[in-house]
Design a protein around this motif. Structure first.
Motif, PDB file in Angstrom:
ATOM      1  N   ALA A 137       0.832  -1.206   0.000  1.00  0.00           N
ATOM      2  CA  ALA A 137       0.000   0.000   0.000  1.00  0.00           C
ATOM      3  C   ALA A 137       0.863   1.250   0.000  1.00  0.00           C
ATOM      4  O   ALA A 137       0.596   2.216  -0.720  1.00  0.00           O
ATOM      5  N   LEU A 138       1.929   1.228   0.780  1.00  0.00           N
ATOM      6  CA  LEU A 138       2.779   2.408   0.923  1.00  0.00           C
ATOM      7  C   LEU A 138       3.661   2.650  -0.290  1.00  0.00           C
ATOM      8  O   LEU A 138       4.287   3.715  -0.399  1.00  0.00           O
ATOM      9  N   GLU A 139       3.725   1.700  -1.202  1.00  0.00           N
ATOM     10  CA  GLU A 139       4.546   1.867  -2.399  1.00  0.00           C
ATOM     11  C   GLU A 139       3.911   2.810  -3.422  1.00  0.00           C
ATOM     12  O   GLU A 139       4.588   3.253  -4.359  1.00  0.00           O
ATOM     13  N   LEU A 191      -1.730   6.214   1.778  1.00  0.00           N
ATOM     14  CA  LEU A 191      -2.308   6.155   3.126  1.00  0.00           C
ATOM     15  C   LEU A 191      -3.770   5.708   3.096  1.00  0.00           C
ATOM     16  O   LEU A 191      -4.227   4.987   3.981  1.00  0.00           O
ATOM     17  N   GLU A 192      -4.488   6.134   2.062  1.00  0.00           N
ATOM     18  CA  GLU A 192      -5.868   5.682   1.905  1.00  0.00           C
ATOM     19  C   GLU A 192      -5.911   4.162   1.734  1.00  0.00           C
ATOM     20  O   GLU A 192      -6.712   3.475   2.383  1.00  0.00           O
ATOM     21  N   GLN A 193      -5.052   3.639   0.859  1.00  0.00           N
ATOM     22  CA  GLN A 193      -4.997   2.187   0.659  1.00  0.00           C
ATOM     23  C   GLN A 193      -4.643   1.473   1.954  1.00  0.00           C
ATOM     24  O   GLN A 193      -5.218   0.427   2.278  1.00  0.00           O
ATOM     25  N   LEU A 194      -3.693   2.030   2.688  1.00  0.00           N
ATOM     26  CA  LEU A 194      -3.268   1.429   3.949  1.00  0.00           C
ATOM     27  C   LEU A 194      -4.444   1.271   4.910  1.00  0.00           C
ATOM     28  O   LEU A 194      -4.647   0.197   5.486  1.00  0.00           O
ATOM     29  N   LEU A 195      -5.237   2.326   5.057  1.00  0.00           N
ATOM     30  CA  LEU A 195      -6.347   2.286   6.006  1.00  0.00           C
ATOM     31  C   LEU A 195      -7.470   1.379   5.528  1.00  0.00           C
ATOM     32  O   LEU A 195      -8.090   0.669   6.331  1.00  0.00           O
ATOM     33  N   ARG A 196      -7.720   1.365   4.233  1.00  0.00           N
ATOM     34  CA  ARG A 196      -8.792   0.501   3.718  1.00  0.00           C
ATOM     35  C   ARG A 196      -8.399  -0.978   3.784  1.00  0.00           C
ATOM     36  O   ARG A 196      -9.255  -1.839   4.047  1.00  0.00           O
ATOM     37  N   ILE A 223       5.487   3.347   7.986  1.00  0.00           N
ATOM     38  CA  ILE A 223       4.704   4.540   7.652  1.00  0.00           C
ATOM     39  C   ILE A 223       5.573   5.788   7.763  1.00  0.00           C
ATOM     40  O   ILE A 223       5.532   6.673   6.893  1.00  0.00           O
ATOM     41  N   ARG A 224       6.373   5.874   8.814  1.00  0.00           N
ATOM     42  CA  ARG A 224       7.224   7.047   9.014  1.00  0.00           C
ATOM     43  C   ARG A 224       8.222   7.208   7.863  1.00  0.00           C
ATOM     44  O   ARG A 224       8.423   8.317   7.349  1.00  0.00           O
ATOM     45  N   GLU A 225       8.821   6.096   7.447  1.00  0.00           N
ATOM     46  CA  GLU A 225       9.792   6.164   6.354  1.00  0.00           C
ATOM     47  C   GLU A 225       9.137   6.659   5.068  1.00  0.00           C
ATOM     48  O   GLU A 225       9.731   7.446   4.320  1.00  0.00           O
ATOM     49  N   ARG A 226       7.919   6.198   4.815  1.00  0.00           N
ATOM     50  CA  ARG A 226       7.213   6.661   3.603  1.00  0.00           C
ATOM     51  C   ARG A 226       6.877   8.147   3.721  1.00  0.00           C
ATOM     52  O   ARG A 226       6.997   8.897   2.732  1.00  0.00           O
ATOM     53  N   LEU A 227       6.473   8.596   4.894  1.00  0.00           N
ATOM     54  CA  LEU A 227       6.158  10.006   5.088  1.00  0.00           C
ATOM     55  C   LEU A 227       7.412  10.878   4.989  1.00  0.00           C
ATOM     56  O   LEU A 227       7.351  12.015   4.503  1.00  0.00           O
TER      57      LEU A 227
END
Length: 205
Positions: free
Chosen positions: A81-83, A91-96, A142-146
């Protein structure tokens, strides 16, 4: 006599180890570490206590294997998702994806890392920390992606990637608790919609 002994030692186990581990995962997920008795575990795994000890060691070692298996099952979908190139979509994909997993009717509601965590005391401190480490590992992804998004100018200047990652994890863990409380997939989707609305303010269009 020696030949008989060698044959007995070399005989394969009479159960599917991977399937037994998956059943143990479901028990710990449903009942938590303390709540899962050895009788619960052996009944679900289809083995007796001597077989459990021979294959997995004690209850703590079994739980550690369950955590490792849960990591193998959950982290790839988070990473995928984070890719996505757009941080909002990622982030939307992550939460869904999280909602689909915690409301999956084929497994207990919520998340093993929320429901299964042992109460921290002198005896359980090492495995309690192992659960915390897994949660922090997800937050780190998540932090690394942000941080990548911040470097690319995709986050508002006053947004700290560390704070936002922690906030997203807090919300995600809250979704898991709400699922355990009985919230439906549709209800959690509405919660995500509200959260995403607020998230857009923190991103650079």
């Amino acid at each position: 006599m020696k030949a008989m002994t060698e044959q007995k030692v070399g005989r394969p186990r009479a159960f599917d180890r991977d399937q037994a581990l998956f059943q143990a995962l479901n028990v710990f997920w449903r009942l938590g570490y303390e709540g899962a008795s050895l009788s619960d575990l052996t009944e679900a795994m289809g083995i007796n206590r001597p077989s459990l000890y021979a294959a997995f060691g004690n209850k703590e070692q079994l739980f550690r294997e369950v955590l490792a298996r849960y990591h193998e099952l959950s982290v790839p979908s988070i990473a995928m998702a984070l890719e996505h190139a757009e941080i909002y979509v990622a982030l939307e994909q992550l939460l869904r994806i999280n909602i689909r997993q915690i409301t999956n009717p084929n497994v207990p509601a919520g998340c093993l890392l929320i429901r299964g965590v042992p109460v921290c005391n002198d005896t359980t401190a090492p495995i309690y920390q192992a659960v915390v480490d897994q949660r922090l590992g997800q937050e780190s992804l998540i932090r690394e992606r942000l941080e990548q998004s911040a470097q690319a100018g995709e986050l508002a200047a006053n947004v700290d990637p560390v704070d936002l990652a922690r906030t997203i994890m807090a919300f995600s863990n809250g979704l898991s608790i709400q699922s355990v409380n009985g919230a439906t997939h549709a209800e959690l989707e509405r919660s995500v919609e509200l959260f995403l609305r607020g998230l857009k303010v923190l991103l650079v269009a």
